[in-house]
Design an enzyme around this catalytic site. Structure first.
Site, mmCIF file in Angstrom:
data_model
loop_
_atom_site.group_PDB
_atom_site.id
_atom_site.type_symbol
_atom_site.label_atom_id
_atom_site.label_comp_id
_atom_site.label_asym_id
_atom_site.label_seq_id
_atom_site.Cartn_x
_atom_site.Cartn_y
_atom_site.Cartn_z
ATOM 1 N N LYS A 286 -6.430 6.397 13.008
ATOM 2 C CA LYS A 286 -6.792 5.146 12.394
ATOM 3 C C LYS A 286 -7.700 4.304 13.541
ATOM 4 O O LYS A 286 -7.263 4.303 14.759
ATOM 5 C CB LYS A 286 -5.408 3.976 12.085
ATOM 6 C CG LYS A 286 -5.693 3.139 11.426
ATOM 7 C CD LYS A 286 -4.751 2.336 10.542
ATOM 8 C CE LYS A 286 -4.894 0.959 9.804
ATOM 9 N NZ LYS A 286 -3.733 0.721 8.833
ATOM 10 N N GLU A 370 7.747 -4.191 -2.124
ATOM 11 C CA GLU A 370 8.131 -5.661 -2.463
ATOM 12 C C GLU A 370 9.428 -5.563 -3.520
ATOM 13 O O GLU A 370 10.183 -6.529 -3.442
ATOM 14 C CB GLU A 370 6.825 -6.282 -3.057
ATOM 15 C CG GLU A 370 5.817 -6.534 -2.179
ATOM 16 C CD GLU A 370 4.907 -5.443 -1.724
ATOM 17 O OE1 GLU A 370 4.947 -4.476 -2.580
ATOM 18 O OE2 GLU A 370 3.895 -5.490 -0.906
ATOM 19 N N ARG A 398 4.320 -8.287 -7.532
ATOM 20 C CA ARG A 398 4.910 -6.955 -7.753
ATOM 21 C C ARG A 398 6.647 -7.114 -8.123
ATOM 22 O O ARG A 398 7.059 -6.111 -8.717
ATOM 23 C CB ARG A 398 4.867 -5.872 -6.452
ATOM 24 C CG ARG A 398 3.667 -5.233 -6.274
ATOM 25 C CD ARG A 398 3.817 -4.109 -7.074
ATOM 26 N NE ARG A 398 2.270 -3.467 -7.188
ATOM 27 C CZ ARG A 398 1.576 -2.525 -6.123
ATOM 28 N NH1 ARG A 398 2.479 -2.128 -5.264
ATOM 29 N NH2 ARG A 398 0.484 -2.157 -6.679
#
Ligand SMILES: Cc1ncc(C[n+]2csc(CCOP(=O)(O)OP(=O)(O)O)c2C)c(N)n1
Length: 642
Positions: A286, A370, A398
């Protein structure tokens, strides 16, 4: 002046990319990185995730033929190279600007953006659906889902794997594993992936694959095919009891995600020869190629404008609601050992990092999950704790059922700190927090509050934790620049407070941080001789109806303003209440006129938060305009309108 991006300059479509000799592709990757860094340093954006997938994106577009082959990007925050390579190089300069390019895939932007994303973990489901549709319609083309290791922690991704493994169709899942979500990835699955990439068999396998591909490119492909066809043996030898294989997938990898040549060889082979659902596991770094992002990938996951030379943010930092929440929770938790904090992979974004450092045993990062975060918190509450779920308003969407069914129904004391409520700005449609009030206002047992200042946020959090019942506190992505003595008044459930109270001819009922805009509008109108008052309801649920009707009784003109959708919002509710109860009229022309302003009934695109508030007529100027109209209408034609 020399052309800064000589290879990129010649790429205006995927065909141009396919025409380049393979040997120059690493140079193209380098140019793409520089271009992405140049633009994002001005516009802000998801820098680190994009730098990590440059080679992977080039390889995918070399091997597959988009848009015939469909590439579906999970979250979609890593699609900058994809956008640039698919004919949007120049538009990319206007990334995340109003009327410019979205930071996420947009079907209206390009035929290469097959499926819109923004929220995590949807790519495998969507890809599988597209593949099934193509098969039924006898349409050719491979379908590829590109998903990060962080997004793989989302329940929907696992539901999709479960389904795809059984259906056995030729779905390709590219798992982009950089060991990071926004922060360090969490969970047993992530540990498992790390184990695969770190063990000796992996290195042996990688060495074998990379060595073969590089040294004997002509025969390499055939040997690779042979290796992959020996999947049973390979599985047993390298990856015994492999998770993906056991679910019914072919598994290839982990591959070196920055070696374009091996990526192309392996993807080519998978595209040509694999007839079953396949996971191609790719290891990437990353932030790759930009030192500051590589060394601090979390900080560079999503950035504002920054200096390329030293990586420092361009603007000055101002205290915002997120910081205030983080500090307030830390203080409260120091005095109450039952307070716990839960995040779904957003510790930094929600201001929970200080809490995590101070109380690691009471801090839970459950991954991009979530639904689980909410029901897990319901469990914590049922077990005697006082959990605070810190989550962006858009992502709680969600878990609406979990809030209703697992928390509110049982009246469990879970506090929801909804950050990024209202219009968020540059992340656009997928990220605005404009539905929470409409979603939660009708849920029994749940208190819903919106602070107008930092002080109110602190008070509301403390009140919620003390209430012994479920509560939502929603606040925007904004600096806390507003304060007023009315904000310091003690909280009384169901009641708000007047921020301006001078017997004005109209009242603005302004939700949360819009009280500041309303107060600014009042100042402008005062200069025109129109005196207005401003009321902040503080509680959007419950509302002390008698008290509210008393507050509005003296006014003949009332404007509701809120930074959520109008449908199901506070304006509709309170307006309806006023109509039902027949607000006291003050004589012949005394019928009350009221109007509700909120986010209009459409998805609002990206732009700065200021621009978007103005677009929706919710900034001070827009509110002042509405008041002028309302005052004029009220004088001319008494009527009731919502
Ligand atoms: C449902 C949902 N929750 C949270 C987020 C916020 N978010 C955006 S990207 C991201 C991390 C994704 O990690 P990964 O898939 O590994 O991609 P990477 O950025 O590491 O390339 C998170 C948590 C989101 N987009 N959607």
């Amino acid at each position: 002046m020399p052309e800064p991006y000589p290879l990129l300059a010649g790429i205006n479509s995927i065909d141009d990319l396919k025409r380049l000799p393979e040997r120059v592709l690493p140079r193209l990757a380098e140019e793409l990185r520089r271009y992405i860094i140049e633009v994002v340093s001005r516009t802000g954006g998801h820098l680190a995730s994009n730098l990590g997938v440059v080679e992977l994106t080039i390889a995918l577009h070399r091997v597959f033929s988009s848009p015939r082959d469909k590439i579906i990007w999970d979250v979609g925050h890593q699609t900058y190279a994809h956008k640039i390579l698919t004919g949007r190089k120049d538009g990319f300069r206007f990334l995340r600007q109003r009327n410019g390019m979205s930071g996420f895939p947009k079907r209206s932007e390009s035929e290469h953006d097959v499926f819109e994303t923004g929220h995590a973990s949807t790519s495998i489901s969507a890809a599988l659906g597209i593949l099934c549709a193509q098969e039924l319609r006898e349409v050719d083309g491979r379908v590829i889902a590109v998903i990060g290791d962080g997004s793989l922690t989302g329940g929907i991704a696992l539901e999709a794997l479960n389904c795809a493994g059984q259906l056995g169709k030729k779905l390709i899942i590219v798992l982009n594993d950089n060991t990071m979500s926004i922060d360090e990835n969490v969970g047993a699955l992530s540990v498992y992936l790390t184990r695969i990439t770190a063990t000796r068999p992996y290195r042996l396998f990688r060495k074998t694959v990379d060595g073969l591909v590089r040294r004997i490119p002509v025969v390499g492909r055939r040997i690779l095919q042979w290796i992959y066809r020996l999947k049973g043996a390979a599985k047993a030898f390298f990856f015994r009891n492999h998770f993906f294989a056991d679910l019914g997938f072919e598994y290839v990898g982990p591959l070196h995600g920055h070696d374009i040549h091996s990526l192309i060889r392996v993807l080519d082979n998978v595209a040509e020869n694999f007839e079953r659902p396949t996971v191609v596991h790719v290891s990437t770094v990353k932030g790759k190629g930009y030192t500051h992002a590589e060394s601090a990938p979390s900080r560079f996951h999503g950035v504002g404008a920054f200096s390329v030379a030293d990586g420092k943010p361009a603007g000055e930092a101002r205290t915002n609601y997120t910081d205030v929440f983080g500090e307030a929770l830390l203080d409260l938790a120091a005095g109450d050992r039952r307070i716990a904090a839960v995040t779904a992979a957003m510790a930094a974004g929600t201001g929970l990092e200080p809490f995590a450092r101070a109380f690691p045993d009471r801090f839970f990062d459950v991954g991009i999950a979530e639904q689980h975060a909410v029901t897990f918190s319901a469990g914590l509450a049922a077990g005697g704790l006082k959990p605070v779920v810190a989550v962006y308003s858009t992502f709680i969407q969600r878990a609406v059922d979990q809030v209703i069914h697992d928390v509110a129904l049982q009246k469990l004391p879970v506090v929801f700190a909804l950050d990024r409520a209202g219009l968020v700005g540059r992340d656009g449609e997928t990220h605005h927090g404009v539905f929470d009030v409409a979603l939660f206002r009708g849920v029994p047992h749940l208190a819903v509050m919106a602070p107008a200042s930092a002080g109110e946020l602190r008070a509301m959090l403390a009140w919620a934790l003390d209430s012994g019942a479920p509560a939502v506190v929603r606040y925007p992505r904004a600096a806390c620049s507003f304060d007023h003595p009315a904000c310091d008044l003690p909280l009384v459930p169901g009641r708000g407070g007047k921020i301006i109270d001078r017997g004005g001819e109209a009242l603005i009922v302004a939700v949360g941080s819009l009280a500041a805009e309303a107060a600014a509008a009042a100042a402008v109108l005062e200069e025109e001789g129109i005196l207005i008052d401003v009321y902040s309801p503080r509680f959007l649920r419950p509302v002390d109806e008698a008290y509210f009707l008393n507050v509005v009784a003296p006014y003949r003109r009332i404007l509701f303003v809120e930074d959520g959708v109008k449908g199901g919002g506070i304006g509709e509710y309170l307006g309806c209440l006023m109509s039902e109860q027949g607000v006291e009229s003050g004589g012949a022309a005394g019928i009350t006129v009221f109007s509700a302003a909120g986010v209009p009934d459409r998805f609002v695109e990206q732009g700065s938060r200021r621009e978007l508030l103005a677009l929706c007529g919710l900034d001070a100027a827009g509110i002042a305009n509405r008041v002028r109209k309302l005052v004029g209408e009220g004088r001319l034609t008494p009527q009731i309108k919502i």
